[in-house]
Design an enzyme around this catalytic site. Structure first.
Site, PDB file in Angstrom:
ATOM      1  CG  ASP A 273      -1.733   1.204   1.383  1.00 20.06           C
ATOM      2  OD1 ASP A 273      -2.441   1.548   0.418  1.00 20.06           O
ATOM      3  OD2 ASP A 273      -1.684   1.850   2.456  1.00 20.06           O
TER       4      ASP A 273
ATOM      5  CG  ASP B 196      -1.379   7.604   0.467  1.00 20.39           C
ATOM      6  OD1 ASP B 196      -0.343   8.213   0.160  1.00 20.39           O
ATOM      7  OD2 ASP B 196      -2.374   7.524  -0.284  1.00 20.39           O
TER       8      ASP B 196
END
Length: 187
Positions: free
Chosen positions: A11, A13
């Site tokens: 991922d 952020d």
């Protein structure tokens, strides 16, 4: 393309970079502490690296494709300075209720990356800071890690998909992955 290799599907952020309220441009981009060391370890283990991110700010009009591309170009440049690269960046630009197949936790982007890059999902690792990342990794059949960075500390005890492992950050995930690979190699 045949399934040939294990990858780390990251991922963006709150996992690799600091969590921002809709990062709108490259000037706000900040790598999380120890992120580079973790990526170096993954590469040393022979793992591919793919970034997969939901970016509904695009559909919301908070930033445009040019700004998103500039963010990812700066990220790639920073990694390159450290001798690192991402094998791919996959983005879902849709709103959460759009019903698309690409927004995590739906498996669309992971399956696309697997096809395009030759990822063996059953030997791969998904690392994120949200339950949607974990549910996505479970749908893909990968080993999942919830990091306590970003939203991870809040998400840890929440109901929903449970990660295989909960770790403090990306570096701790890389340490666990290294032990796992070495143990599997001794089997």
């Amino acid at each position: 393309m045949a399934l040939t290799r294990a990858f780390v599907l990251l991922d963006r952020d709150g996992t690799l970079i600091e969590e921002r309220d809709y990062l709108r441009g490259p000037d706000g981009l900040r790598l999380l502490p120890n992120a580079l060391a973790a990526l170096r370890r993954f590469r040393a283990l022979g793992l591919g690296l793919v970034l997969v991110t939901n970016q509904s700010g695009l559909a919301r009009g908070y930033f445009d494709q040019q700004a998103l591309d500039a963010i990812h170009e700066r990220l790639r440049a920073w990694l390159a300075r450290d001798g690192l690269h991402l094998d791919g960046i996959y983005v879902c630009p849709h709103l959460p209720d759009a019903g698309c197949a690409c927004r995590k936790p739906r498996p669309g982007l992971g399956l696309r990356a697997a096809t395009e890059l030759g990822i063996d999902l059953s030997r791969s690792f998904v690392i994120g800071d949200k339950r949607s990342d974990i549910a996505w990794g479970l749908h893909l059949g990968a080993m999942t890690f919830l990091v306590r960075t970003g939203h991870g500390a809040e998400e840890e005890g929440a109901p929903g998909a449970r990660a295989h492992h909960v770790v403090d950050d990306l570096l701790h995930a890389s340490e666990f992955v290294q032990r796992h690979i070495h143990q599997r190699g001794r089997m």
